[in-house]
Structures are given as C-alpha cells and as structure tokens.
Design a protein around this motif. Structure first.
Motif, short mmCIF file in Angstrom:
data_model
loop_
_atom_site.label_atom_id
_atom_site.label_comp_id
_atom_site.label_asym_id
_atom_site.label_seq_id
_atom_site.Cartn_x
_atom_site.Cartn_y
_atom_site.Cartn_z
N ASP A 139 0.81 -1.22 0.00
CA ASP A 139 0.00 0.00 0.00
C ASP A 139 0.84 1.27 0.00
O ASP A 139 0.44 2.29 0.58
CB ASP A 139 -0.97 0.01 1.19
N MET A 140 1.98 1.22 -0.65
CA MET A 140 2.84 2.39 -0.77
C MET A 140 2.61 3.08 -2.11
O MET A 140 2.23 2.45 -3.08
CB MET A 140 4.31 1.98 -0.65
N GLY A 141 2.86 4.39 -2.14
CA GLY A 141 2.84 5.11 -3.39
C GLY A 141 4.12 4.85 -4.17
O GLY A 141 5.09 4.29 -3.65
N VAL A 142 4.13 5.28 -5.44
CA VAL A 142 5.32 5.10 -6.27
C VAL A 142 6.51 5.83 -5.66
O VAL A 142 7.60 5.26 -5.48
CB VAL A 142 5.07 5.61 -7.70
N GLY A 143 6.32 7.09 -5.33
CA GLY A 143 7.42 7.89 -4.79
C GLY A 143 7.94 7.35 -3.48
O GLY A 143 9.15 7.34 -3.22
N GLU A 144 7.03 6.89 -2.65
CA GLU A 144 7.39 6.31 -1.35
C GLU A 144 8.24 5.07 -1.54
O GLU A 144 9.28 4.89 -0.89
CB GLU A 144 6.09 5.98 -0.62
N ALA A 145 7.82 4.19 -2.45
CA ALA A 145 8.55 2.94 -2.69
C ALA A 145 9.91 3.20 -3.30
O ALA A 145 10.92 2.61 -2.89
CB ALA A 145 7.72 2.03 -3.61
N VAL A 146 9.97 4.09 -4.29
CA VAL A 146 11.24 4.40 -4.95
C VAL A 146 12.19 5.11 -4.00
O VAL A 146 13.39 4.80 -3.95
CB VAL A 146 10.99 5.24 -6.22
N GLY A 147 11.68 6.06 -3.23
CA GLY A 147 12.53 6.76 -2.27
C GLY A 147 13.14 5.83 -1.24
O GLY A 147 14.33 5.94 -0.91
N LYS A 148 12.35 4.92 -0.75
CA LYS A 148 12.84 3.95 0.24
C LYS A 148 13.90 3.04 -0.37
O LYS A 148 14.94 2.77 0.25
CB LYS A 148 11.66 3.11 0.76
N ALA A 149 13.65 2.60 -1.61
CA ALA A 149 14.60 1.69 -2.27
C ALA A 149 15.94 2.37 -2.50
O ALA A 149 17.01 1.76 -2.28
CB ALA A 149 14.01 1.21 -3.60
#
Length: 318
Positions: A139-149
């Motif tokens: 349930d993460m947004g695109v930006g959230e997932a990419v930033g974390k990665a």
C-alpha cells in the motif's frame, strides 16, 4: 471479444552499460547563490516563508527536465529547511532520478535507439517495476517505494536523489503516471495494476497535502499537462470537502516556470481559438483556480536559472 496482446516476453532488454548517455554528473550544480533576475521569484519566496510560518502547504510540481537540469541540490536544501511540503512529478522523474542515483548518468538518444528498437529497454532501469510492485503490495505510493529503495539500497549517488531525500525527510514525492508513457512500461516485468494502485495512492497523498494549501504556495516547473491536470482534480476534491466543513481553499499563491511566451498579465486566459488557450498551466494554474482570492505569477526561463534563483531569494534577507 478477445483482442490480441503484444507478447512482452519476446523483448530483448540490455544492460545500461551498453547504452550511450547524454547526461552525467557534470550537469549537477553545486549550491551557490545567483543574482535574481526575476522579481516574481522573490515575491513567491516571501509567500513560501509565510506559508512555513503558518503551517500551510508548499507544493513543488515538476516535469523531468528539472532533474535533467541538475538543480537537485537546491531542491533538497529547500526540503531540508522545511520550505517544501510535497514534491510531485511524472514517471520520467522516477527514471532520471533512479538512473542518476545508480550510475551517475541518465538520458539516451531517442533518435538513435528508437531506430534500433532498443529505446528504453535497459535492465537496471527496469528494476523500478519491481520496486513499484513490491511497494504497491504494501500500500505504498510510487514515490514512497522508490525513495525507500534508493535511500536504503546500494546507489552510489543517492546524495543527489530527490526521492531518497524525500524519504529521509518524510516528505511525500508523489508520482502521477499515464500507462504507456514511460520507458519502464515497455519492460516484460511491468505490472500495470501495481503502477495504477501505487500512482493512485500518490494522488491521494498529493490531495491530502493540497487540502492544507490555504495561505500556501503551489509551484509548477515545466509540466504542461501532468501538473495542471492533477492539481485541478485534486483541488476540486479539496474544495468539495472544504465547502461541507465551512472552510475555503481560495487564498494561495501559484507559480509557473516554463519556456512558453505569455503576456505580462497572466490573470486572464487566452481567448478560445488562440492556441495558447490550450496551454493548461496558464488557464488552470494562473487563472481559473486562483481567481477567487489567490494570486499567480509566471516566470519564463530555464529551470537551470529559476530553481537556483528561487533558492537564492529564499535564503536572502533571512
């Protein structure tokens, strides 16, 4: 009716090491003040300071050319100082930011690689699809997932990543995509449902930040369609709920920085029949959504000038 589908498993995806890149780390600008040639930027930075004091939202929307202009350090510093509540971009922002962080290079020759049938089909860039799928399942947004990665992974140049900085600072970087518009959608590992879910999550994140834009600022650097269209729909949602709660979302500042020639007075939209009528940043962000209490400004200049000068004005006369 069963229509035929293109079989993406047949596609050949090559390593980024075999691609010629148009941009490398030499384009990344170091933090340094510049003479401010555009008075409107000083006015907007004054509104940004007041917004920060009032706890109102300051939103910076962008096209991917902002990242290609090498002004990341200026934006990151404004984020670190607490002047930006949300970044918003398209799918190309993800791609350029990810590639810069990973290999310190980005951007390919469309003219060359489209002839070869290889445009966009690079293995490492395709990892973004896996990141988005993994994030959407949580349930993460695109930006959230990419930033974390990027922030947590092995990315040698993550210090210039806007997504990693946003993750580190707990600032949303929302990503608004149209399926088929980004090179990662060509890849066999692309999951359209995951992208749709994650990007819609980002749209709701963005709308939540916009709900607090009264006495705040909305800026658009170089996005002719994504920014004004996402902003317009989100503002309709925000005003719908605000009206039911006895609130207004009318008094805020909008700034558009682009290269299109517009008249000095941008408070009235171009007439129907004029091609400029269809330039959405003008009629949507500079006229229609601020004509009942807001104020708008337009600066015609490259991002390599406007972003550093915005930062300079923001840091002067503190």
């Amino acid at each position: 009716m069963a229509f035929s589908r293109f079989d993406t498993s047949k596609i050949k995806v090559l390593p980024l090491g075999e691609r010629s890149h148009d941009l490398d780390l030499t384009v990344i600008r170091e933090l340094a003040p510049e003479e401010c040639a555009y008075p409107h930027l000083a006015t907007v930075t004054d509104r940004m300071r007041k917004a920060k004091e009032a706890g109102a939202s300051v939103i910076l929307m962008m096209g991917a050319h902002v990242i290609r202009a090498g002004v990341q350090r200026f934006i990151i510093d404004m984020m670190e100082q607490g002047y930006i509540s949300c970044l918003a971009g398209n799918g190309a922002c993800v791609i350029h930011d990810f590639e810069f962080a990973l290999i310190g290079q980005t951007t390919e020759s469309v003219a060359r690689y489209i002839r070869e049938g290889q445009f966009g089909l690079w293995q490492e860039t395709g990892r973004i699809n896996d990141v988005v799928r993994h994030g959407a399942a949580r349930d993460m947004g695109v930006g959230e997932a990419v930033g974390k990665a990027i922030h947590e992974g092995y990315f040698p140049y993550k210090d210039i990543s806007l997504f990693a900085a946003a993750h580190r600072l707990s600032i949303p970087f929302t990503v608004h995509v149209g399926m088929g518009s980004d090179i990662v959608h060509e890849h066999p590992n692309c999951d359209g449902a995951a992208w749709g879910k994650a990007s819609y999550t980002d749209f709701l994140y963005y709308t939540s930040v916009l709900d607090n834009v009264e006495n705040g600022v909305v800026m658009n650097f170089g996005s002719a369609i994504m920014a004004p269209e996402v902003y317009l729909k989100a503002l309709a949602m925000v005003r719908n709920v605000a009206a039911q709660e006895g609130r207004t979302v009318n008094r805020f500042t909008s700034l558009v920085c682009d290269l299109k020639n517009l008249p000095d007075n941008v408070s009235a939209e171009a007439p129907r029949g004029n091609p400029d009528y269809y330039f959405r940043p003008w009629k949507t962000m500079l006229v229609r959504t601020v004509d009942d209490g807001g104020e708008s400004f337009y600066v015609r200049a490259p991002h390599a000038e406007t972003v550093p000068q915005l930062w300079t004005a923001l840091n002067s006369n503190k």
